[in-house]
Design an enzyme around this catalytic site. Structure first.
Site, PDB file in Angstrom:
ATOM      1  N   GLY A 152       6.450  63.200 -36.690  1.00 44.82           N
ATOM      2  CA  GLY A 152       7.822  63.674 -36.844  1.00 44.82           C
ATOM      3  C   GLY A 152       7.916  65.194 -36.837  1.00 44.82           C
ATOM      4  CD  GLU A 174       8.723  61.761 -33.283  1.00 46.08           C
ATOM      5  OE1 GLU A 174       8.514  61.616 -34.506  1.00 46.08           O
ATOM      6  OE2 GLU A 174       9.119  60.841 -32.546  1.00 46.08           O
ATOM      7  CD  GLU A 228       4.151  59.661 -34.596  1.00 42.66           C
ATOM      8  OE1 GLU A 228       3.290  59.983 -33.741  1.00 42.66           O
ATOM      9  OE2 GLU A 228       5.157  60.344 -34.826  1.00 42.66           O
ATOM     10  CB  ALA A 272       7.673  60.496 -41.072  1.00 41.72           C
TER      11      ALA A 272
END
Ligand code: 3HC
Length: 680
Positions: A101, A104, A124, A62
């Site tokens: 992310g 993911e 994270e 992200a």
């Protein structure tokens, strides 16, 4: 700039994303992915889809710079729903690093292929967060609960081959990643396979998972001290087992938002950017490129010099260790060899590698001979201006033209050292922290005449050494030591008010510091900090300790008593000294709360940090934070003193400093007055 392009390879479509530098999944990238995927899913001519990134890496996660602001749609889970709803296979083709992310996203695909040197992970936790886009729900379903705990609470990325063993990657590209990905996607389409991790069940039932989670916690107690995210991660992984997939995803998002709102995460994200900002030198001309450094000479074979030499050997540079005292050189070289062989014994490097590094070390007793062909000479002798100047005169004579002369001084005036040479533009401070081969902080000290390319060389060397290099101007103590000294002074003042050293240390370690002031003084030597036997007159607790030969761990006694295994216990003798001083000082003895003690110890740090900033000694507030985290064991989850000051409230700090009659930094006062902060 076009973020996405579509390429066709027969009936396979490649959706290519290009968002330098690291393809972070910010709003623009998410929109491009969403639109591209929807179009390809709807396109009847396409039988399979490959997601790839241009540039140095697959999605690095992200976009961290968007955190703390409202997140727009489509969010990652919206995009993953498009992928999982697709009737044709969607494949991730991973190169570089697929992180957070980004990984993911790969886990939401029907298949994952990676180049052999790629890395994947869910880091994270190092930002005080948890994977918020299915990472805690899909990982246990494919790699098992225990592996998921290691990956997500541990946070360290793993190589593609290991990920393949764990089932997290399906294929390793043998040839060209693009071609292999297309072939893989085509096969999946032909076999009409649409495997989705969400449809699988975790490997453990609820009871077994709970036991595994509790056992993980027990095995890794330190991961949970001070940090908030690891606990939330455990809850989220548990949800993968106790809830169905969609409910688990919802729970994960709630926990993600909870983590995001913690001051610990704000601090850890601050440190992420601070570390990267530190590398940038303001106002350095674009053509100021680092100079090549291949041969290094280290002058002074004591602890510091040996540590510095080891650090350079570790990056494969050839080092000559010089000391006038032949015995010292021999001891230094012996110590270095021991350190490197110990690394091999611990399995950190191969035995041959340790020997190769030892082979790069030369020794000598004459500066003139040793530095003749060095690109960089670093002086690491004890703190005496006349001695350092004499060495620099000699270095200047002996070193080749253009060679850089560096001092490891921790508080002396670098400009006065440079002034005795004919090349002050080539003189720089490289201030290492002990042990120099381990501590991450390097203060690169720019003198009044240091040339830009020499500054650039110092900063680049720091990075090569695996350190965080911080630029500092010249002042007594530079950044980290100067700031920490204010805390030491405050602690000494508290002794005079009858507060015991161990109480002060406990308050600091409860806050999360690696050690308290008095433990630190005992470690470095109580006598080291400016004690002069001839002028000592028992005026301070420190002087009394020095006079009594209580110089710290090395003497078996300092502020604490030490047993033969160097374990400390509070000293009754010191307790009496503190009581006597308190009685003499006339300060009314009273109880202090922990919070009050912390203010007394740390507000001066924030104040001094503001002065360092205002004087232009540090380039930015976040450099100070990084210096304290990497140099003085300030806890990462507190982010350093400047962001801590901001979070505490600058007006409150100014009021407390004023009440004590402190010399308040005008910059601190300005920020407090107009409601601005150091780090926002
Ligand atoms: N978001 C925003 N910016 C990022 C970023 C990210 N995820 N990752 C890196 N950057 C920026 C850096 O700040 C730096 O910017 P700068 O040039 O302006 O200083 C630039 O990209 C290059 O980064 P590095 O200097 O770190 O480059 P390296 O090549 O040394 O390393 C990397 C590349 C391994 C990808 C490293 O940048 C990295 O570890 N990035 C962070 C990865 C991460 O933590 N991802 C998880 C994010 S949280 C998340 O995904 C939540 C999700 O679960 C919902």
């Amino acid at each position: 700039m076009t973020i996405s392009t579509i390429e066709r390879d027969g009936d396979v479509a490649l959706l290519l994303i290009d968002s330098p530098p690291v393809n972070a999944l910010g709003a623009a990238v998410r929109n491009a992915l969403d639109a591209g995927l929807k179009a390809l899913v709807a396109d009847d001519a396409v039988r399979a889809i490959v997601i790839r990134c241009r540039g140095r890496t697959f999605f690095a996660g992200a976009d961290i710079s968007e955190f703390g602001k409202p997140l727009g749609r489509p969010d990652l889970n919206d995009i993953f729903a498009v992928i999982e709803g697709s009737t044709k296979p969607v494949i991730s083709a991973i190169h570089g690093t697929a992180l957070g992310g980004g990984f993911e996203l790969a886990l939401a695909c029907h298949g994952r292929i990676a180049s052999a040197d790629a890395k994947v992970g869910l880091p994270e936790v190092s930002l005080g967060l948890l994977p918020g886009a299915g990472g805690t729900q899909r990982t246990p379903r494919i790699a098992g609960v225990e592996r998921a705990l290691d990956l997500i609470v541990g946070g360290a990325p793993i190589g593609a081959r290991r990920a393949h063993e764990l089932g997290l990657i399906d294929e390793i590209a043998i040839g060209d990643l693009r071609a292999d990905a297309v072939a893989y996607a085509r096969t999946m389409a032909a076999e009409r396979r649409l495997p989705r991790i969400r449809d699988r069940a975790p490997d453990l039932d609820v009871e077994a998972a709970k036991i595994a989670i509790a056992a993980y916690r027990e095995r890794n107690p330190r991961s949970f001290v001070g940090f908030k995210a690891p606990d939330l991660i455990l809850q989220s992984i548990e949800a993968a087992v106790t809830l169905d997939f969609d409910a688990g995803l919802k729970r994960e998002w709630e926990l993600f938002e909870q983590a995001m709102a913690t001051p610990e995460s704000a601090a850890q994200r601050h440190i992420f950017f601070a570390e990267r900002a530190a590398a940038k030198v303001q106002g350095l001309p674009a053509d100021a490129k680092p100079l090549p450094v291949v041969k290094v000479a280290v002058i002074g074979a004591g602890t510091m010099g040996s540590g510095i030499a080891t650090a350079f050997l570790n990056i494969g540079l050839s080092v000559t260790l010089v000391d006038r005292d032949a015995g010292a050189v021999e001891r230094g070289a012996g110590g270095i060899a021991k350190t490197l062989r110990a690394l091999a014994e611990k399995g950190r490097i191969k035995a041959e590698e340790a020997e190769r590094r030892i082979g790069l070390l030369n020794t000598g007793t004459e500066i003139g001979v040793a530095v003749a062909d060095a690109d960089l000479a670093i002086e690491a002798v004890y703190e005496d201006m006349a001695l350092k100047q004499a060495i620099f005169r000699e270095l200047d004579q002996a070193a080749k033209p253009g060679a850089i002369l560096a001092s490891n001084t921790s508080f002396l005036d670098l400009d006065a050292i440079a002034a005795v040479t004919g090349r002050p533009d080539r003189v720089i401070g490289l201030h290492f922290f002990a042990p120099a081969n381990i501590m991450r902080l390097l203060e690169v000290v720019r003198g009044a005449k240091t040339a830009p390319e020499v500054v650039a060389t110092g900063m680049a060397l720091g990075r090569k050494l695996g350190k965080v290099a911080i630029l500092s101007g010249v002042c007594h103590g530079f950044i980290a030591n100067r700031i920490m000294q204010t805390c030491v002074d405050a602690a000494q003042e508290l002794l005079l008010a009858g507060v015991m050293p161990w109480r002060i240390d406990r308050v600091m370690t409860d806050y999360g510091m690696a050690m308290g002031v008095f433990t630190m003084l005992d470690l470095v030597g109580v006598d080291v900090i400016g004690w002069d036997r001839a002028n000592s007159a028992g005026r301070t607790v420190q002087e009394v300790l020095c006079e009594a030969d209580r110089w710290g761990q090395k003497k078996g006694a300092g502020y604490y008593d030490y047993d033969d295994r160097r374990r400390p216990t509070p000293s009754l003798w010191v307790e009496q000294v503190v009581r006597d001083f308190a009685a003499k000082s006339g300060v009314e003895p009273r109880d202090y709360s922990d919070a009050e003690l912390l203010e007394r110890l740390f507000y001066p740090i924030v104040n001094e940090g503001a002065k360092v900033l205002d004087e232009g000694i540090a380039q930015r507030a976040s450099d100070i934070d990084i210096a304290m985290v990497t140099g003085y064991g300030w806890p990462v989850y507190r982010g350093g003193p400047m962001i801590w000051g901001d979070q505490t409230g600058l007006p409150k700090i100014v009021a407390a400093l004023d009440a004590r009659g402190a010399d308040v930094s005008p910059l601190l006062r300005r920020h407090a007055g107009d409601g601005t902060s150091f780090t926002a």
